[in-house]
Write an enzyme that holds these catalytic residues in place. Sequence first.
Site, PDB file in Angstrom:
ATOM      1  NE  ARG A   1     -50.084 -14.899  34.477  1.00  0.00           N
ATOM      2  CZ  ARG A   1     -49.183 -14.422  33.601  1.00  0.00           C
ATOM      3  NH1 ARG A   1     -49.299 -13.196  33.128  1.00  0.00           N
ATOM      4  NH2 ARG A   1     -48.172 -15.170  33.210  1.00  0.00           N
TER       5      ARG A   1
ATOM      6  NE  ARG B   1     -42.258 -12.090  21.365  1.00  0.00           N
ATOM      7  CZ  ARG B   1     -42.806 -11.621  22.475  1.00  0.00           C
ATOM      8  NH1 ARG B   1     -43.743 -10.686  22.408  1.00  0.00           N
ATOM      9  NH2 ARG B   1     -42.439 -12.083  23.646  1.00  0.00           N
TER      10      ARG B   1
ATOM     11  CG  ASP C   1     -40.716  -8.041  30.730  1.00  0.00           C
ATOM     12  OD1 ASP C   1     -40.196  -8.666  29.778  1.00  0.00           O
ATOM     13  OD2 ASP C   1     -41.848  -8.292  31.171  1.00  0.00           O
TER      14      ASP C   1
HETATM   15  C1  S3P Z   1     -44.908 -12.446  30.847  1.00  0.00           C
HETATM   16  C2  S3P Z   1     -43.809 -13.262  30.898  1.00  0.00           C
HETATM   17  C3  S3P Z   1     -42.490 -12.897  30.356  1.00  0.00           C
HETATM   18  C4  S3P Z   1     -42.402 -11.384  30.114  1.00  0.00           C
HETATM   19  C5  S3P Z   1     -43.618 -10.841  29.430  1.00  0.00           C
HETATM   20  C6  S3P Z   1     -44.862 -11.100  30.259  1.00  0.00           C
HETATM   21  C7  S3P Z   1     -46.181 -12.934  31.423  1.00  0.00           C
HETATM   22  O1  S3P Z   1     -42.300 -13.564  29.114  1.00  0.00           O
HETATM   23  O2  S3P Z   1     -41.252 -11.091  29.351  1.00  0.00           O
HETATM   24  O3  S3P Z   1     -43.487  -9.440  29.239  1.00  0.00           O
HETATM   25  O4  S3P Z   1     -47.087 -12.116  31.653  1.00  0.00           O
HETATM   26  O5  S3P Z   1     -46.289 -14.148  31.663  1.00  0.00           O
HETATM   27  P1  S3P Z   1     -41.636 -15.034  29.043  1.00  0.00           P
HETATM   28  O6  S3P Z   1     -42.516 -15.986  29.728  1.00  0.00           O
HETATM   29  O7  S3P Z   1     -41.541 -15.313  27.568  1.00  0.00           O
HETATM   30  O8  S3P Z   1     -40.297 -14.884  29.699  1.00  0.00           O
END
Ligand code: S3P
Length: 428
Positions: free
Chosen positions: A25, A120, A312
């Site tokens: 980000r 995915r 995670d």
């Molecule tokens: C993340 C959000 C999660 C997480 C991923 C990182 C992020 O995914 O599992 O490792 O940085 O916004 P999801 O939004 O698909 O749950």
Amino acid sequence: MKYVYGLKSLKGAISMPPDKSIAHRAAMFASIADGTSVIENYSAAADPQTTLSCFRQLGVTIDQVGDTVTIKGVGRDGLSSPETAIDCGNSGTTARLLTGILAGAGIEATLIGDDSLSSRTMKRIINPLQQMGVNFEARNGDFLPLTIKPGNSITPMKYDLPIPSAQVKSCVLLAGLFGTKPTEVIEPVISRDHTERLLNLEVETNAGVRHIRSSRSTDIPLQNYAVPGDFSAAAFWLVAGSIYPNAEIELKNVGLNPTRTAAMHILQRMGADISVTNERSSVSEPVADLVVRFKQLKPVEIRPEEVPNCIDELPILSVAMAFADGISTFRGASDLRHKESDRLAAVAALLKEAGVRFEEHEDGLTIFGDPSFVAKPATYESLHDHRIAMSAAILAGRSDGKSSVKDASCTAISYPKFWEDLSTLSVV
Ligand code: S3P
């Protein structure tokens, strides 16, 4: 392939790698800010490096010296159209957040990725962005390669998140940054909130439901970021420190954003001995040092509403459950089947190899823990999934023989020094 021998214990102090979610980000927001930002403690891990290469391809000048990254932001309207497809590698966060930015900025582009990312689902971001006036071409309407065909301008909207996903939330809010009127995302269960924090977005909470807004009048802050250590990496050691006899591990510089730390609270419910010291804050994110010491764990039930904040960490929490004194369970985690691998099936395979008794459900696992459990020496498949490889390594070290972890170098996706840290801590 890495060989892991049964270890006597784990002892010592290590620093956590920079947080992957925050690094992505910071790089993205700095790229579309007006001016230069410096990001300290930027991750050398493959995923955050992928985000840098994507933005370089979009015309942003990015320099990295050691772990300091300098980004000359081009402003919200300054990204250039890429000449070739943008490769998001293994990184779902890169693909999904970048799609939001490109859709909002009106840039036509094709995103590609590795085999795992290409399998995915992207439907979860295609659906809301279509409602905002963006067209897509995607393989089977769902998967990468994904071509974004933006309309003339983004149509702001109110979006009720159908799944608790920080990637979907962020994707819609980032597209919303380009709309003349506010886009609002309504989130009934809070997922990681780094996007809101770093962009200082307007958040209103009514009866536990969050309403988050972005628009063209949202300032993209020009700031110097210092990325905290990754709690998701720390979770492997919090579990290891709890299940290796006599273990004592100090983890320095761990990000403790409350939307990320459910795994620590779950371990504490299991009786884990974790102390938090030196609490401080690092650019809108809380940080501390942690010490974990061996303690016999009790069984636990993880509630479905806790799942988004430990999504995670569920693979490594499953390893902890195998050593607990009784039956542990978690449900409501079917989204684990859509991560870098089908993580429910992948964890089930690890547990089976190690000789753990468990039941696999469509949306979770029930694990029959045993305080005297010692893992069987085994050959573990990582499925090129970094969190599965690291979970396998922690399980393998708690065996009485020699195990192997296949495709072990995939840990570099989030934690390049994982194997080095394991050997630093190992007591043989
Ligand atoms: C993340 C959000 C999660 C997480 C991923 C990182 C992020 O995914 O599992 O490792 O940085 O916004 P999801 O939004 O698909 O749950």
